[in-house]
Motif scaffolding. Structure first.
Motif, PDB file in Angstrom:
ATOM      1  N   ARG A 536       0.799  -1.216   0.000  1.00  0.00           N
ATOM      2  CA  ARG A 536       0.000   0.000   0.000  1.00  0.00           C
ATOM      3  C   ARG A 536       0.834   1.270   0.000  1.00  0.00           C
ATOM      4  NH1 ARG A 536      -5.004   0.965  -0.925  1.00  0.00           N
ATOM      5  NH2 ARG A 536      -5.566   1.977   1.026  1.00  0.00           N
ATOM      6  N   ARG A 537       2.038   1.223   0.535  1.00  0.00           N
ATOM      7  CA  ARG A 537       2.836   2.430   0.679  1.00  0.00           C
ATOM      8  C   ARG A 537       3.756   2.606  -0.513  1.00  0.00           C
ATOM      9  NH1 ARG A 537      -0.778   3.709   4.227  1.00  0.00           N
ATOM     10  NH2 ARG A 537      -0.341   3.289   6.421  1.00  0.00           N
ATOM     11  N   LEU A 538       4.015   3.866  -0.830  1.00  0.00           N
ATOM     12  CA  LEU A 538       4.858   4.177  -1.980  1.00  0.00           C
ATOM     13  C   LEU A 538       6.232   3.538  -1.885  1.00  0.00           C
ATOM     14  CD1 LEU A 538       4.951   5.749  -4.661  1.00  0.00           C
ATOM     15  CD2 LEU A 538       5.849   7.704  -3.379  1.00  0.00           C
ATOM     16  N   PRO A 539       6.914   3.574  -0.730  1.00  0.00           N
ATOM     17  CA  PRO A 539       8.228   2.913  -0.647  1.00  0.00           C
ATOM     18  C   PRO A 539       8.163   1.416  -0.920  1.00  0.00           C
ATOM     19  CG  PRO A 539       7.940   4.430   1.190  1.00  0.00           C
ATOM     20  CD  PRO A 539       6.605   4.321   0.513  1.00  0.00           C
ATOM     21  N   GLN A 540       6.977   0.806  -0.689  1.00  0.00           N
ATOM     22  CA  GLN A 540       6.839  -0.622  -0.957  1.00  0.00           C
ATOM     23  C   GLN A 540       6.792  -0.926  -2.450  1.00  0.00           C
ATOM     24  OE1 GLN A 540       3.259  -1.119   1.659  1.00  0.00           O
ATOM     25  NE2 GLN A 540       4.305  -2.982   2.308  1.00  0.00           N
ATOM     26  N   PHE A 541       5.983  -0.133  -3.181  1.00  0.00           N
ATOM     27  CA  PHE A 541       5.798  -0.511  -4.587  1.00  0.00           C
ATOM     28  C   PHE A 541       6.649   0.288  -5.566  1.00  0.00           C
ATOM     29  CE2 PHE A 541       2.141   2.456  -4.005  1.00  0.00           C
ATOM     30  CZ  PHE A 541       2.399   3.364  -5.018  1.00  0.00           C
ATOM     31  N   LEU A 542       7.328   1.346  -5.107  1.00  0.00           N
ATOM     32  CA  LEU A 542       8.150   2.114  -6.030  1.00  0.00           C
ATOM     33  C   LEU A 542       9.277   1.275  -6.641  1.00  0.00           C
ATOM     34  CD1 LEU A 542       7.935   4.989  -7.055  1.00  0.00           C
ATOM     35  CD2 LEU A 542       9.689   5.666  -5.393  1.00  0.00           C
ATOM     36  N   PRO A 543       9.995   0.457  -5.847  1.00  0.00           N
ATOM     37  CA  PRO A 543      11.010  -0.414  -6.481  1.00  0.00           C
ATOM     38  C   PRO A 543      10.397  -1.418  -7.457  1.00  0.00           C
ATOM     39  CG  PRO A 543      11.349  -0.273  -4.105  1.00  0.00           C
ATOM     40  CD  PRO A 543      10.019   0.344  -4.377  1.00  0.00           C
ATOM     41  N   LEU A 544       9.187  -1.892  -7.132  1.00  0.00           N
ATOM     42  CA  LEU A 544       8.528  -2.821  -8.053  1.00  0.00           C
ATOM     43  C   LEU A 544       8.226  -2.133  -9.379  1.00  0.00           C
ATOM     44  CD1 LEU A 544       5.972  -4.539  -5.633  1.00  0.00           C
ATOM     45  CD2 LEU A 544       8.249  -5.331  -6.284  1.00  0.00           C
ATOM     46  N   LEU A 545       7.769  -0.872  -9.308  1.00  0.00           N
ATOM     47  CA  LEU A 545       7.472  -0.137 -10.535  1.00  0.00           C
ATOM     48  C   LEU A 545       8.725   0.072 -11.366  1.00  0.00           C
ATOM     49  CD1 LEU A 545       4.966   2.689  -9.484  1.00  0.00           C
ATOM     50  CD2 LEU A 545       4.539   0.297 -10.022  1.00  0.00           C
ATOM     51  N   ALA A 668       5.724  12.951 -12.712  1.00  0.00           N
ATOM     52  CA  ALA A 668       6.002  13.813 -11.561  1.00  0.00           C
ATOM     53  C   ALA A 668       4.729  14.112 -10.775  1.00  0.00           C
ATOM     54  CB  ALA A 668       6.660  15.111 -12.035  1.00  0.00           C
ATOM     55  N   VAL A 669       3.664  14.447 -11.486  1.00  0.00           N
ATOM     56  CA  VAL A 669       2.390  14.707 -10.806  1.00  0.00           C
ATOM     57  C   VAL A 669       1.908  13.438 -10.093  1.00  0.00           C
ATOM     58  CG1 VAL A 669      -0.037  15.297 -11.157  1.00  0.00           C
ATOM     59  CG2 VAL A 669       1.747  16.574 -12.361  1.00  0.00           C
ATOM     60  N   GLY A 670       2.056  12.291 -10.759  1.00  0.00           N
ATOM     61  CA  GLY A 670       1.668  11.034 -10.127  1.00  0.00           C
ATOM     62  C   GLY A 670       2.474  10.756  -8.872  1.00  0.00           C
ATOM     63  N   LEU A 671       3.784  11.054  -8.912  1.00  0.00           N
ATOM     64  CA  LEU A 671       4.636  10.831  -7.743  1.00  0.00           C
ATOM     65  C   LEU A 671       4.214  11.724  -6.580  1.00  0.00           C
ATOM     66  CD1 LEU A 671       7.129   9.520  -6.464  1.00  0.00           C
ATOM     67  CD2 LEU A 671       8.514  11.347  -7.490  1.00  0.00           C
ATOM     68  N   VAL A 672       3.994  13.002  -6.857  1.00  0.00           N
ATOM     69  CA  VAL A 672       3.584  13.934  -5.801  1.00  0.00           C
ATOM     70  C   VAL A 672       2.254  13.501  -5.179  1.00  0.00           C
ATOM     71  CG1 VAL A 672       2.835  16.293  -5.340  1.00  0.00           C
ATOM     72  CG2 VAL A 672       4.860  15.890  -6.744  1.00  0.00           C
ATOM     73  N   LEU A 673       1.289  13.145  -6.025  1.00  0.00           N
ATOM     74  CA  LEU A 673      -0.010  12.742  -5.500  1.00  0.00           C
ATOM     75  C   LEU A 673       0.085  11.442  -4.710  1.00  0.00           C
ATOM     76  CD1 LEU A 673      -2.368  13.646  -8.488  1.00  0.00           C
ATOM     77  CD2 LEU A 673      -2.052  14.887  -6.344  1.00  0.00           C
ATOM     78  N   ASN A 674       0.954  10.544  -5.133  1.00  0.00           N
ATOM     79  CA  ASN A 674       1.141   9.314  -4.361  1.00  0.00           C
ATOM     80  C   ASN A 674       1.770   9.597  -3.006  1.00  0.00           C
ATOM     81  OD1 ASN A 674       0.457   6.569  -5.703  1.00  0.00           O
ATOM     82  ND2 ASN A 674       1.283   7.772  -7.403  1.00  0.00           N
ATOM     83  N   LEU A 675       2.658  10.567  -2.927  1.00  0.00           N
ATOM     84  CA  LEU A 675       3.223  10.964  -1.633  1.00  0.00           C
ATOM     85  C   LEU A 675       2.140  11.548  -0.730  1.00  0.00           C
ATOM     86  CD1 LEU A 675       6.587  12.571  -2.833  1.00  0.00           C
ATOM     87  CD2 LEU A 675       6.328  10.467  -1.492  1.00  0.00           C
ATOM     88  N   VAL A 676       1.251  12.338  -1.319  1.00  0.00           N
ATOM     89  CA  VAL A 676       0.133  12.886  -0.551  1.00  0.00           C
ATOM     90  C   VAL A 676      -0.760  11.762  -0.040  1.00  0.00           C
ATOM     91  CG1 VAL A 676      -1.947  14.303  -0.699  1.00  0.00           C
ATOM     92  CG2 VAL A 676       0.171  15.095  -1.766  1.00  0.00           C
ATOM     93  N   ILE A 677      -1.016  10.776  -0.895  1.00  0.00           N
ATOM     94  CA  ILE A 677      -1.845   9.637  -0.497  1.00  0.00           C
ATOM     95  C   ILE A 677      -1.185   8.873   0.641  1.00  0.00           C
ATOM     96  CG2 ILE A 677      -2.768   7.418  -1.265  1.00  0.00           C
ATOM     97  CD1 ILE A 677      -3.086   8.710  -4.065  1.00  0.00           C
ATOM     98  N   ASP A 678       0.140   8.728   0.597  1.00  0.00           N
ATOM     99  CA  ASP A 678       0.858   8.055   1.679  1.00  0.00           C
ATOM    100  C   ASP A 678       0.619   8.757   3.019  1.00  0.00           C
ATOM    101  OD1 ASP A 678       1.917   5.896   0.405  1.00  0.00           O
ATOM    102  OD2 ASP A 678       4.003   6.416   0.770  1.00  0.00           O
ATOM    103  N   ARG A 679       0.707  10.076   3.014  1.00  0.00           N
ATOM    104  CA  ARG A 679       0.507  10.828   4.243  1.00  0.00           C
ATOM    105  C   ARG A 679      -0.943  10.695   4.724  1.00  0.00           C
ATOM    106  NH1 ARG A 679       3.121  16.706   4.269  1.00  0.00           N
ATOM    107  NH2 ARG A 679       2.530  16.362   6.464  1.00  0.00           N
ATOM    108  N   TRP A 680      -1.860  10.694   3.779  1.00  0.00           N
ATOM    109  CA  TRP A 680      -3.276  10.536   4.129  1.00  0.00           C
ATOM    110  C   TRP A 680      -3.530   9.176   4.776  1.00  0.00           C
ATOM    111  CZ3 TRP A 680      -6.868   7.530   0.903  1.00  0.00           C
ATOM    112  CH2 TRP A 680      -8.189   7.594   1.370  1.00  0.00           C
TER     113      TRP A 680
END
Length: 708
Positions: A536-545, A668-680
């Protein structure tokens, strides 16, 4: 795209499935990569290999005439493998063959010592076939010094001048037949017993057939009348695919999405004779044309709409055979030892108990799951048929940028003003100082063509264009200028400043490259959401992407270049730009799949594919589709990806930088929004609020079948 086929929902503790050993986790993660890999590979390996360089194979044509000359023409055409010519006595005989679709075209030879021959075509049988027939028969007339005229004995109606209504109608019927099963297998498996499934399928088939007619008829205007035809053919086609997909689901469970996609769509499209002539396809697909449901449904509709029902019975028999065979085998399966067990799907003893409606989603009530099982595939159906039908049913040229070049600047300005006045809304004519400047604008794709006026009396005018920029817009611009120059008594020389390669004769390669990148990015996040909701978290799936993007880009380059031979050169650039595109699209898709769930793939489909295809100019020129798509060409990732592939192959990389910027912005927009989602998500977790996908209540562990 149907992620229920990947993995069952599971409880989550600390981001990992409880009790799962390392081997199980590895298997699960491998499955996440295998599913989208197979889907993308199946689709684009088939499409690229069959359509990158189509050429006629034994295309049936009729020769009207008698005597030694006629027989010599037949023998000459049969000497190669492109045509299969038949000698007929009269023009009426040839027309009958065309109406029965037993011949793709005909050549009526001159009589009584005349010098004029006629090429008979049937555009309702397919625009590509119509063009191919003329290319095959026109040289025969030239070799014999005959003048030729062309007559269309089965023209398309004005509302469907591209001839795509039957294609998208048949495609919609395939989607209506197989997509719901992947939802039902996990959400409402108790409906998959034949006694329950058959009445549901009958009502669903009639409903979706009516919706397809409603979209293509009253809404889009591609079809006039024929509701009962759509209802009858659509009900049979959807039922045939639905029952066959049910059989596959009973045999292999959620993984049935793979052979289903292969049979109904991947193999069905090149075998359909609806996009490209089946006589341009390899022999295997010519065989499939007579046995698969997609060709049968499309040809049945075409038969009634354009050919007075000639040959309808044969196509309906194909659909009936699928229905009877699938129904019989489903009955045998239900009466076997395994009964109604579906592999990989635990039995639901109480249908009213809560279960996920979509893979990776929270547990829902039975009513909600019913709505999802119908609403999700219905949304896909409406999006695909509606968007493609609206954008491509009636191509009309508009605002095509053209430059005029003349020896005298005043003459060029005067000609440009006259063309703009005469063809207002069709052409956007400006002036260039030199031919070199004009051709440079063509290569940069700033203009479509350059019209160079004669520099001296009795010399021809010249029309410069580039088929590599888009073959359909080149054909359109030539069709505009040829009668203009003829009316002025000028001859016209046609010059292709950048022709297509021998391995890209239709110019579709760049479209398939771009689509494969976009789909690879889009599918992976959809599968990740459905198959591994604990990630669920960006650090988890970013390497997979990152790994997925690089690996798939390398594979797609290897597939298209080394294995198929459709594209050549620029390997490092293709891999790097492909990886960036896949990565960026994955991030953008994750914004919706992480917040809305799998339902988020519907709007992503609209933006990435349904709006992206007509805006890309990869198939039909953006100057031929509705004007709403023109501004989208500069902001959507698919048009950018298509133009990157095209520019690398044909235009020395001109314009790649701007397209990369578009894709990078999406990432870039996707990355920023995913960071926001992580905080949420973190705030929700810290506050003790529900965090869908991270609690046992949201993703109940399914009880293994052995426990019942």
């Amino acid at each position: 795209m149907d992620t229920e086929a990947v993995i069952e929902a599971a409880d989550v503790v600390d981001g990992r499935p409880p009790g799962a050993d390392r081997k199980e986790q590895i298997i699960r993660m491998v499955a996440l990569f295998v599913m989208p890999f197979l889907m993308v590979t199946m689709m684009f390996a088939t499409y690229m290999s069959t359509m990158h360089s189509p050429h006629p194979r034994d295309m049936p044509v009729a020769i009207v005439g008698s005597g030694a000359t006629a027989q010599a023409v037949v023998d000459g055409l049969n000497a190669g493998d492109s045509t299969e010519a038949t000698l007929v006595a009269t023009r009426d005989d040839a027309v009958d063959l065309l109406h029965d679709q037993d011949a793709a075209g005909a050549l009526v030879l001159p009589t009584d010592g005349g010098a004029s021959a006629t090429i008979l075509t049937a555009s309702a049988a397919g625009a590509s076939q119509n063009a191919t027939v003329q290319q095959l028969l026109a040289p025969v007339a030239v070799q014999n010094s005959w003048q030729t005229a062309t007559e269309d004995v089965a023209p398309l109606p004005s509302g469907d001048s591209a001839g795509i209504a039957v294609l998208f109608a048949a495609m919609g019927m395939m989607l209506a037949g197989y997509v719901p099963l992947s939802i039902m297998v996990m959400g409402v498996p108790h409906l998959l017993r034949l006694r329950r499934f058959l009445p549901v399928l009958a009502g669903w088939s009639a409903l979706t057939s009516s919706i397809i007619w409603l979209i293509l008829g009253p809404v889009v205007g591609a079809v006039e009348g024929h509701y009962l035809t759509f209802l009858g053919v659509g009900t049979l086609a959807t039922a045939a695919v639905g029952l066959a997909q049910l059989l596959l689901s009973k045999l292999i469970g959620p993984l049935a999405v793979l052979p289903g996609m292969l049979l109904w769509v991947v193999f069905g499209m090149p075998a359909s004779n609806l996009a490209l002539s089946v006589h341009n396809m390899p022999g295997f697909f010519q065989f499939l044309h007579g046995v698969l449901p997609l060709p049968a449904a499309g040809e049945a509709l075409r038969s009634v709409l354009y050919f007075d029902g000639n040959g309808l019975g044969t196509h309906l028999i194909v659909l009936a055979v699928w229905i009877v065979a699938a129904l019989a085998l489903c009955l045998l399966k239900e009466r076997s030892a395994s009964g109604n067990m579906i592999p990989g799907v635990p039995p639901i003893t109480d249908p009213d108990s809560k279960a996920p409606a979509l893979a990776g989603g929270p547990a829902r009530s039975k009513r909600f799951r019913y709505v999802a099982a119908a609403g999700f595939p219905l949304a896909i159906l409406v999006v695909v048929v509606g968007a493609m039908g609206f954008s491509m049913h009636k191509p009309q040229p508009h605002d095509i940028p053209v430059v005029v070049v003349a020896a005298a600047p005043g003459q060029a300005q005067q000609t440009a003003a006259g063309l703009n006045a005469q063809l207002d809304g069709i052409l956007d004519v400006t002036v260039a100082d030199t031919v070199d400047e004009a051709t440079e604008q063509i290569r940069s794709r700033d203009v479509v063509a350059a019209f160079v006026l004669p520099s001296a009396p009795d010399t021809p005018a010249t029309l410069y264009s580039a088929s590599a920029a888009n073959a359909s817009q080149q054909s359109a611009i030539r069709a505009i200028f040829q009668p203009i120059t003829a009316a002025q008594g000028l001859s016209l020389t046609l010059t292709d400043v950048q022709p297509l390669s021998e391995t890209d004769t239709g110019g579709s390669n760049s479209m398939y490259v771009g689509m494969s990148w976009i789909m690879a990015g889009f599918l992976f996040l959809a599968v990740l959401r459905g198959g591994a909701p604990h990630v669920r978290r960006l650090p988890q799936f970013l390497p997979l992407l990152g790994g997925w993007a690089i690996g798939m880009s390398v594979w797609l380059w290897f597939l298209f270049d080394v294995l198929i031979g459709a594209i050549t050169g620029n390997a490092l650039e293709m891999i790097a730009y492909g990886a960036l595109t896949i990565f960026s699209v994955s991030l953008a898709t994750g914004v919706l799949t992480r917040t809305v769930g799998l339902a988020g793939i519907i709007p992503m489909m609209v933006v990435l594919m349904m709006a992206g295809v007509p805006a890309s100019g990869g198939g039909m020129s953006v100057y031929l589709v509705p004007e709403v798509f023109r501004p989208l060409q500069d902001v959507l990732p698919l048009p950018a990806a298509v133009d990157i592939a095209r520019s690398l192959r044909y235009f020395d990389g001109v314009g790649v930088g701007q397209n990369l910027l578009v894709i990078a912005i999406w990432g870039a927009v996707g990355l920023v929004l995913n960071l926001v989602i992580d905080r949420w998500l973190k705030r929700r977790s810290d506050s003790g609020g529900p965090d869908a996908g991270t609690t046992p209540e949201a993703h109940p562990r399914l009880v293994p079948a052995e426990a019942h």
